[in-house]
Design a protein around this motif. Structure first.
Motif, PDB file in Angstrom:
ATOM      1  N   GLY A  64      42.597  45.906  43.979  1.00  0.00           N
ATOM      2  CA  GLY A  64      41.304  45.458  43.438  1.00  0.00           C
ATOM      3  C   GLY A  64      40.276  45.109  44.498  1.00  0.00           C
ATOM      4  N   ALA A  65      40.646  45.201  45.803  1.00  0.00           N
ATOM      5  CA  ALA A  65      39.697  44.826  46.860  1.00  0.00           C
ATOM      6  C   ALA A  65      38.490  45.757  46.815  1.00  0.00           C
ATOM      7  N   THR A 199      38.739  36.809  46.147  1.00  0.00           N
ATOM      8  CA  THR A 199      39.873  37.714  46.347  1.00  0.00           C
ATOM      9  C   THR A 199      40.893  37.564  45.223  1.00  0.00           C
ATOM     10  N   GLY A 200      41.210  36.321  44.863  1.00  0.00           N
ATOM     11  CA  GLY A 200      42.173  36.072  43.784  1.00  0.00           C
ATOM     12  C   GLY A 200      41.709  36.721  42.488  1.00  0.00           C
ATOM     13  N   THR A 205      42.967  40.543  38.359  1.00  0.00           N
ATOM     14  CA  THR A 205      42.492  41.531  37.374  1.00  0.00           C
ATOM     15  C   THR A 205      43.250  42.848  37.517  1.00  0.00           C
ATOM     16  N   GLU A 206      43.516  43.243  38.741  1.00  0.00           N
ATOM     17  CA  GLU A 206      44.181  44.523  38.975  1.00  0.00           C
ATOM     18  C   GLU A 206      45.684  44.425  38.698  1.00  0.00           C
ATOM     19  N   VAL A 207      46.306  43.354  39.175  1.00  0.00           N
ATOM     20  CA  VAL A 207      47.756  43.194  38.998  1.00  0.00           C
ATOM     21  C   VAL A 207      48.090  43.113  37.502  1.00  0.00           C
ATOM     22  N   GLU A 344      33.393  40.156  38.780  1.00  0.00           N
ATOM     23  CA  GLU A 344      34.679  40.538  38.166  1.00  0.00           C
ATOM     24  C   GLU A 344      34.505  41.706  37.199  1.00  0.00           C
ATOM     25  N   SER A 345      35.650  42.316  36.901  1.00  0.00           N
ATOM     26  CA  SER A 345      35.656  43.463  35.989  1.00  0.00           C
ATOM     27  C   SER A 345      36.767  43.246  34.967  1.00  0.00           C
TER      28      SER A 345
END
Ligand SMILES: Cc1cc2nc3c(=O)[nH]c(=O)nc-3n(C[C@H](O)[C@H](O)[C@H](O)COP(=O)(O)OP(=O)(O)OC[C@H]3O[C@@H](n4cnc5c(N)ncnc54)[C@H](O)[C@@H]3O)c2cc1C
Length: 546
Positions: A64-65, A199-200, A205-207, A344-345
């Motif tokens: 997600g970076a 970063t978190g 969101t991706e994990v 965020e997404s």
């Protein structure tokens, strides 16, 4: 004109010098500084800890970076050819795209031949008798140069939380900065994420998309706003390319070098309906508009800040189904925009998933990491993977990790222990011939816009010195004091100064970083440039030159 005469001069005065200039760091700043000093004809060496170029975009490979800057405002502006050649794929590029871009730049300008990888600088000492710097690497090798340029980043010294037992965990542990190069699979895994900063938020969101079960350990919730990322079509890219001069000109005019300019109106100058409509519009648009393009008073006026905070809080309540969880996700100890706003997404919707649990560690603190997971004050959890999204010892951390010593062996870390003192964020009194690209108290913002400016200014000063046979450049004590006072004064009245965050120098995981300090210049980039240009136009008379 070539300046090999720096080295020639050193030979005359009987010293062996390896390089005209040593640059530390091969990120956005270091690569551009290398290009510029090489254009000047100098013999330059870059030392870089990593094995590749890119800095932030080399290290932070976590899922997600990505940018919160519009990609096309983030690329370098110095080369028309580069602007013609490079196509951005996403409006807000992810880490792989940005790393590809910086590698492309390194190849195009043949920069890599002067970069020495796997070379962490541990010490840099100034030698008065030769007016040069001795630089020591971790492996014991030593080099010398007339000029030392630091390009070591503002978010490049990662920190782990001070929790007992971290090293005892038997599963996989990853800090987001040191993310492995090979893919990490979360499918069917029990994953913990500690930390909910920018970063978190991206990582979670991706994990959450593929994880078996995710547990988020949150201390401080954030006022996140939507990123609204998307692909850039070929046609859009053509339009962007044609627009580059206007895009860069606009970035020059704004406070933080982003394309979003502050709205000149105050929050109370419009009706409640107009206000809501304006905020709805900003919330539905891509990027930092909601933060940087908002009413002019939201970051200084408590009432205005409370209103925009309330607007974002309502959005969080709308998006998170469980009202108890929603309340936990709404910040209570700071207002919107007073910390770095994470974009965020789909972050808030993650907490609607049945396989995601939010733990507020202010209610149930983490007691320790165990061999199998994490123990809080009220429960023990088992995990396969623990992700530390615990951020950085920001702004001065990367300086503190090098033993930098100036005249009479004075340590920079010691000099800055109560807060940084610089001249324009570029020079430090007592540290001659050391220049910082994006040092503390420089004009910050959309990074490459600001870094190109600082590197150009540093290059101009070096050129000036070389043209006149000057071999010692130093900020005066009066100049550094005046700039530091101005930086502090420029942050007065800004609400962010009342909040603990990396922007005020707080990091609970680092000794000595528990007191709020002014770490950034808040006067805006146009004012910063104006000051820098005045110094250059007056023939750098404010500096001590010899
Ligand atoms: C996850 C993340 C997202 C970000 N998103 C944005 C964004 O959207 N927009 C924006 O403007 N900025 C963003 N930033 C800030 C980002 O750091 C800058 O945009 C930019 O990449 C900084 O470039 P730099 O070259 O100055 O520093 P860095 O990229 O940090 O590079 C510094 C380099 O110096 C090296 N180094 C440090 N110390 C030593 C040493 N002692 N010896 C040898 N080498 C050393 C490091 O290994 C590193 O490679 C983000 C930062 C992070 C961490």
């Amino acid at each position: 004109m070539a300046y090999s005469r720096v080295i020639a001069h050193k030979a005359e005065i009987g010293t062996a010098v390896d390089f005209d200039a040593i640059i530390i760091g091969a990120g956005v700043s270091g690569l551009y500084q290398l290009y510029q000093l090489r254009e000047l004809g100098l013999k330059v060496r870059v030392f870089e800890t990593g094995t590749g170029v890119g800095g932030t975009w080399y290290w932070n490979r976590y899922p997600g970076a990505r940018f919160d800057s519009e990609s096309y405002t983030y690329g370098y502006s110095f080369s028309q050819e580069l602007l013609e050649e490079w196509n951005w794929v996403e409006r807000f590029a992810g880490q792989p795209e940005t790393e590809r871009y910086l590698n492309y730049v390194a190849d195009k300008f043949d920069l890599r031949r002067d970069v020495q990888f796997k070379s962490r600088v541990t010490a840099a000492h100034y030698r008065e008798e030769t007016r040069s710097w001795d630089v020591m690497l971790e492996d014991g090798r030593r080099y010398s140069a007339r000029f030392l340029v630091t390009a070591i980043g503002v978010l490049s010294a990662p920190t782990m939380p001070r929790i007992p037992g971290v090293e005892k965990f038997r599963g996989q542990s990853c800090h987001t900065h040191y993310w492995p190069k090979e893919p990490v699979s979360f499918a069917g895994k029990r994953v913990a994420v500690i930390g909910t900063g920018a970063t978190g938020v991206q990582t979670i969101t991706e994990v959450a998309k593929t994880v078996g079960h995710l547990t988020v350990f949150q201390r401080t919730p954030q006022w996140c706003a939507p990123l609204h990322n998307g692909k850039i079509s070929e046609e859009e890219m053509r339009a962007i390319r044609a627009d580059y001069p206007e895009i860069f000109a606009r970035c020059q005019q704004t406070y933080g070098c982003f394309i979003h300019a502050t709205d000149p109106r105050a929050t109370h100058e419009v009706t409640q309906q107009e206000r809501e409509a304006f905020w709805e519009k900003l919330y539905s648009e891509p990027g930092f508009g909601i933060w940087m393009g908002n009413f002019r008073d939201i970051l200084v006026d408590r009432e205005a800040n409370a209103l925009i905070s309330d607007f974002i809080a309502r959005k969080i309540r709308e998006r998170v189904k469980d009202p108890v969880v929603a309340e936990k996700l709404i910040p209570k100890n700071h207002g919107f925009g007073t910390r770095r706003v994470p974009l965020e997404s789909g972050y808030f919707e993650v907490y609607n998933q049945p396989n995601v649990k939010l733990i507020d560690i202010t209610e149930t603190p983490i007691e320790r990491v165990t061999p199998t997971g994490i123990k809080t004050s009220d429960a023990e959890y088992e995990f396969d993977i623990i992700i530390y999204a615990t951020g950085f010892d920001a702004i001065t951390g990367s300086f503190d990790r090098i033993d930098i010593r100036g005249v009479d062996g004075v340590s920079l870390k010691e000099k800055w222990k109560d807060g940084p003192q610089t001249f324009l964020g570029i020079l430090v009194d007592g540290f001659p011939n050391m220049l910082m690209v994006m040092g503390p108290h420089a004009g910050l913002g959309n990074f490459p816009r600001a870094a190109e400016y600082s590197a150009d200014w540093a290059t101009g000063l070096i050129r000036f010195a070389l043209d006149r046979g000057l071999t010692r450049i130093e900020a005066s004590v009066a100049g550094a004091t005046a700039w530091t006072d101005h930086v502090i004064a420029s942050s007065e009245g800004l609400l962010f100064t009342e909040v603990d965050s990396w922007m005020t120098g707080i990091n609970r995981n680092v000794e000595g970083k528990q007191v709020r300090r002014i770490m950034r210049y808040s006067g805006g980039h146009p004012a910063f440039r104006e000051r820098c240009e005045a110094v250059a136009a007056a023939g750098y008379r404010e500096l001590s030159l010899a």
